[in-house]
Scaffold this motif. Structure first.
Motif, PDB file in Angstrom:
ATOM      1  N   GLU A  39       7.486 -46.233 -61.820  1.00  0.00           N
ATOM      2  CA  GLU A  39       7.321 -46.072 -60.376  1.00  0.00           C
ATOM      3  C   GLU A  39       7.353 -47.427 -59.671  1.00  0.00           C
ATOM      4  N   GLN A  40       6.735 -48.414 -60.300  1.00  0.00           N
ATOM      5  CA  GLN A  40       6.773 -49.774 -59.737  1.00  0.00           C
ATOM      6  C   GLN A  40       8.214 -50.266 -59.654  1.00  0.00           C
ATOM      7  N   LEU A  41       8.982 -50.006 -60.710  1.00  0.00           N
ATOM      8  CA  LEU A  41      10.383 -50.405 -60.737  1.00  0.00           C
ATOM      9  C   LEU A  41      11.177 -49.682 -59.650  1.00  0.00           C
ATOM     10  N   ARG A  42      10.985 -48.383 -59.508  1.00  0.00           N
ATOM     11  CA  ARG A  42      11.721 -47.597 -58.514  1.00  0.00           C
ATOM     12  C   ARG A  42      11.486 -48.137 -57.109  1.00  0.00           C
ATOM     13  N   TYR A  43      10.235 -48.355 -56.749  1.00  0.00           N
ATOM     14  CA  TYR A  43       9.920 -48.817 -55.391  1.00  0.00           C
ATOM     15  C   TYR A  43      10.385 -50.258 -55.165  1.00  0.00           C
ATOM     16  N   HIS A  44      10.295 -51.075 -56.216  1.00  0.00           N
ATOM     17  CA  HIS A  44      10.759 -52.456 -56.083  1.00  0.00           C
ATOM     18  C   HIS A  44      12.269 -52.483 -55.823  1.00  0.00           C
ATOM     19  N   VAL A  45      13.014 -51.717 -56.609  1.00  0.00           N
ATOM     20  CA  VAL A  45      14.466 -51.642 -56.429  1.00  0.00           C
ATOM     21  C   VAL A  45      14.805 -51.068 -55.056  1.00  0.00           C
ATOM     22  N   ALA A  46      14.078 -50.027 -54.664  1.00  0.00           N
ATOM     23  CA  ALA A  46      14.331 -49.369 -53.380  1.00  0.00           C
ATOM     24  C   ALA A  46      14.174 -50.340 -52.212  1.00  0.00           C
ATOM     25  N   LEU A  47      13.099 -51.110 -52.207  1.00  0.00           N
ATOM     26  CA  LEU A  47      12.854 -52.039 -51.097  1.00  0.00           C
ATOM     27  C   LEU A  47      13.761 -53.260 -51.188  1.00  0.00           C
ATOM     28  N   ALA A  48      13.981 -53.763 -52.408  1.00  0.00           N
ATOM     29  CA  ALA A  48      14.811 -54.957 -52.577  1.00  0.00           C
ATOM     30  C   ALA A  48      16.251 -54.719 -52.150  1.00  0.00           C
ATOM     31  N   LEU A  49      16.743 -53.489 -52.331  1.00  0.00           N
ATOM     32  CA  LEU A  49      18.131 -53.180 -51.994  1.00  0.00           C
ATOM     33  C   LEU A  49      18.271 -52.510 -50.630  1.00  0.00           C
ATOM     34  N   ALA A  50      17.155 -52.371 -49.914  1.00  0.00           N
ATOM     35  CA  ALA A  50      17.213 -51.736 -48.592  1.00  0.00           C
ATOM     36  C   ALA A  50      17.991 -52.614 -47.612  1.00  0.00           C
ATOM     37  N   PRO A  51      18.731 -52.015 -46.694  1.00  0.00           N
ATOM     38  CA  PRO A  51      19.495 -52.792 -45.713  1.00  0.00           C
ATOM     39  C   PRO A  51      18.602 -53.733 -44.912  1.00  0.00           C
ATOM     40  N   LYS A  52      19.078 -54.951 -44.725  1.00  0.00           N
ATOM     41  CA  LYS A  52      18.415 -55.971 -43.908  1.00  0.00           C
ATOM     42  C   LYS A  52      17.126 -56.522 -44.515  1.00  0.00           C
ATOM     43  N   VAL A  53      16.838 -56.173 -45.757  1.00  0.00           N
ATOM     44  CA  VAL A  53      15.650 -56.723 -46.421  1.00  0.00           C
ATOM     45  C   VAL A  53      16.113 -57.771 -47.438  1.00  0.00           C
TER      46      VAL A  53
ATOM     47  N   LYS B 235      -0.345 -50.762 -38.972  1.00  0.00           N
ATOM     48  CA  LYS B 235      -0.539 -51.839 -39.942  1.00  0.00           C
ATOM     49  C   LYS B 235       0.791 -52.472 -40.342  1.00  0.00           C
ATOM     50  N   ALA B 236       1.804 -51.646 -40.513  1.00  0.00           N
ATOM     51  CA  ALA B 236       3.112 -52.164 -40.914  1.00  0.00           C
ATOM     52  C   ALA B 236       3.703 -53.076 -39.845  1.00  0.00           C
ATOM     53  N   SER B 237       3.439 -52.763 -38.593  1.00  0.00           N
ATOM     54  CA  SER B 237       4.004 -53.557 -37.499  1.00  0.00           C
ATOM     55  C   SER B 237       3.422 -54.968 -37.438  1.00  0.00           C
ATOM     56  N   LYS B 238       2.304 -55.189 -38.130  1.00  0.00           N
ATOM     57  CA  LYS B 238       1.675 -56.505 -38.137  1.00  0.00           C
ATOM     58  C   LYS B 238       2.270 -57.439 -39.184  1.00  0.00           C
ATOM     59  N   ILE B 239       3.145 -56.900 -40.036  1.00  0.00           N
ATOM     60  CA  ILE B 239       3.777 -57.743 -41.053  1.00  0.00           C
ATOM     61  C   ILE B 239       4.731 -58.721 -40.371  1.00  0.00           C
ATOM     62  N   PRO B 240       4.627 -60.017 -40.672  1.00  0.00           N
ATOM     63  CA  PRO B 240       5.512 -61.006 -40.038  1.00  0.00           C
ATOM     64  C   PRO B 240       6.986 -60.658 -40.239  1.00  0.00           C
ATOM     65  N   ARG B 241       7.773 -60.794 -39.173  1.00  0.00           N
ATOM     66  CA  ARG B 241       9.225 -60.609 -39.177  1.00  0.00           C
ATOM     67  C   ARG B 241       9.662 -59.157 -39.404  1.00  0.00           C
ATOM     68  N   VAL B 242       8.744 -58.208 -39.313  1.00  0.00           N
ATOM     69  CA  VAL B 242       9.116 -56.797 -39.447  1.00  0.00           C
ATOM     70  C   VAL B 242       9.229 -56.183 -38.060  1.00  0.00           C
ATOM     71  N   GLY B 243      10.444 -55.850 -37.666  1.00  0.00           N
ATOM     72  CA  GLY B 243      10.674 -55.258 -36.353  1.00  0.00           C
ATOM     73  C   GLY B 243      10.706 -53.744 -36.410  1.00  0.00           C
ATOM     74  N   GLU B 244      10.969 -53.126 -35.261  1.00  0.00           N
ATOM     75  CA  GLU B 244      10.992 -51.668 -35.173  1.00  0.00           C
ATOM     76  C   GLU B 244      12.038 -51.050 -36.096  1.00  0.00           C
ATOM     77  N   LYS B 245      13.188 -51.716 -36.206  1.00  0.00           N
ATOM     78  CA  LYS B 245      14.239 -51.155 -37.052  1.00  0.00           C
ATOM     79  C   LYS B 245      13.822 -51.112 -38.514  1.00  0.00           C
ATOM     80  N   LEU B 246      13.074 -52.154 -38.948  1.00  0.00           N
ATOM     81  CA  LEU B 246      12.644 -52.171 -40.333  1.00  0.00           C
ATOM     82  C   LEU B 246      11.525 -51.162 -40.592  1.00  0.00           C
ATOM     83  N   LEU B 247      10.771 -50.848 -39.553  1.00  0.00           N
ATOM     84  CA  LEU B 247       9.738 -49.826 -39.713  1.00  0.00           C
ATOM     85  C   LEU B 247      10.368 -48.467 -40.012  1.00  0.00           C
ATOM     86  N   GLU B 248      11.627 -48.319 -39.605  1.00  0.00           N
ATOM     87  CA  GLU B 248      12.332 -47.076 -39.896  1.00  0.00           C
ATOM     88  C   GLU B 248      12.540 -46.888 -41.399  1.00  0.00           C
ATOM     89  N   LEU B 249      12.426 -47.987 -42.155  1.00  0.00           N
ATOM     90  CA  LEU B 249      12.586 -47.893 -43.605  1.00  0.00           C
ATOM     91  C   LEU B 249      11.559 -46.946 -44.213  1.00  0.00           C
TER      92      LEU B 249
END
Length: 375
Positions: free
Chosen positions: A10-24, A49-63
């Motif tokens: 599960e750790q691998l799945r989520y890591h791959v998912a986020l690492a390969l997500a567009p604009k990340v 809480k997610a919106s407080k992450i540095p450099r994370v905009g509205e489009k990335l919250l759509e992830l």
């Protein structure tokens, strides 16, 4: 019956998912994980809480809303790698290259194929022009042969010219070699180097940060140069024009505080201009032989008495400076927060002390708020 999921998978799945997500990219990925704790936790954060992450905009919250589709893509990548015999290495793994973990813009996921190690004792990067002259090819082969007693891993980019000569020289000398690719593992580029790519897997590795099946774009190649620089204990530029990938790699290695060497060349040769300029600007030392590498990296040959680093002189230092220098001597390099924690010196005072030590030429600041001892 409930299915018990493997936590590591599960750790691998989520890591791959986020690492390969567009604009990340790697830097944003690290910011997200630093704030949320893990890729999996990111998808569970509330929008506030997610919106407080540095450099994370509205489009990335759509992830977060795309969790299912991103995991589906991750599963497909993992399945493809399993079928083709590719290994996936994530930055949270202890097997991930330690040399890359301290670099701020390093990849957070790597794909490899072969039998080589990711964490080796010694490494030398060799790069140069794609339009190598007979002189450059000869020198590349000699460099690798001369380094044989020190048993380093030879790292390059599988490109035409100096790169492929370095890989082939390593194979002939019996040294492992790692090819950092600007293409995914299932697309060997250039195709003319496929045989060498297959041969080097017996003792070395093919390595890419690009998932199998992904498109190859021109920007991949300058980006992969930072991996060559990051994995190399020292980088040797054999031949390079005034502009080109080899100089990009050298500049990156210099910014990472790596030892950079350049082979001086004929003043009338276009493919010596880059090397000569690196030396002129003091961003590279002149390479004259393997002794230059051994001296810079404190290497010794098997059977020789181990070369010792200079003893650190702490006389005349106050207690805080002693604590800082002893910590850096033990760790090699360290982040300012870790130095503060280990020495119990407040950040404000520590910053002033580090600046003073840097002015003295004893300490050097590195990307990512890290510091390294120079003596």
């Amino acid at each position: 019956m409930n299915l018990i999921l493997d936590p590591d998978h599960e750790q691998l799945r989520y890591h791959v998912a986020l690492a390969l997500a567009p604009k990340v990219g790697p830097t944003l990925f690290k910011a997200i994980v630093a704030y949320s704790g893990s890729p999996q936790h990111f998808f569970k954060l509330t929008k506030g809480k997610a919106s407080k992450i540095p450099r994370v905009g509205e489009k990335l919250l759509e992830l977060q809303k795309q969790e299912f589709s991103l995991l589906k893509t991750a599963d497909e990548v993992i399945e493809t790698c399993n079928k083709k015999g590719f290994q996936i290495h994530i930055s949270s793994s202890s097997q991930f290259p330690q040399r890359l973990k301290s670099i701020e813009d390093a990849p957070v996921i790597l794909f490899t194929q072969g039998k080589g190690d990711l964490n080796f004792d010694r490494s030398i990067g060799i790069v140069g022009t794609r339009n190598a002259t007979s002189y450059g090819k000869t020198i590349t082969k000699k460099i690798v042969e001369d380094l044989l007693p020190y048993q380093p891993v030879i790292i390059s980019g599988l490109a035409y010219g100096i790169d492929i000569e370095a890989h082939r020289a390593a194979l002939q000398a019996g040294l492992p070699t790692i090819a950092i690719m600007g293409s995914p593992l299932d697309y060997i580029y250039p195709a003319a180097h496929r045989k060498t790519a297959e041969q080097l897997q017996e003792t070395g590795l093919l390595m890419s940060e690009y998932a199998p099946g992904s498109k190859m774009v021109p920007g991949n190649f300058p980006a992969r140069n930072r991996i060559i620089a990051g994995l190399s204990d020292a980088l040797i530029v054999v031949e390079a024009a005034e502009k080109g990938g080899a100089l990009i790699t050298a500049e990156i290695a210099y910014s990472y505080d790596k030892e950079v060497f350049a082979v001086p060349g004929n003043l009338q040769s276009t493919f010596s201009e880059g090397c000569n300029q690196l030396i002129k600007k003091m961003k590279a030392s002149i390479y004259t032989g393997p002794g230059d590498i051994a001296e810079a990296l404190f290497w010794s040959k098997p059977g020789e008495e181990k070369v010792s680093k200079p003893t650190l002189d702490l006389s005349g230092r106050d207690e805080e400076e002693k604590a800082i220098l002893c910590h850096l001597q033990e760790k090699g390099e360290s982040e300012i927060d870790l130095i503060s924690y280990a020495t119990e010196i407040p950040i404000g005072i520590l910053s002033s002390k580090l600046l003073s030590l840097e002015f003295e030429g004893i300490v050097k600041s590195l990307p990512g708020k890290k510091f390294k001892l120079l003596v």
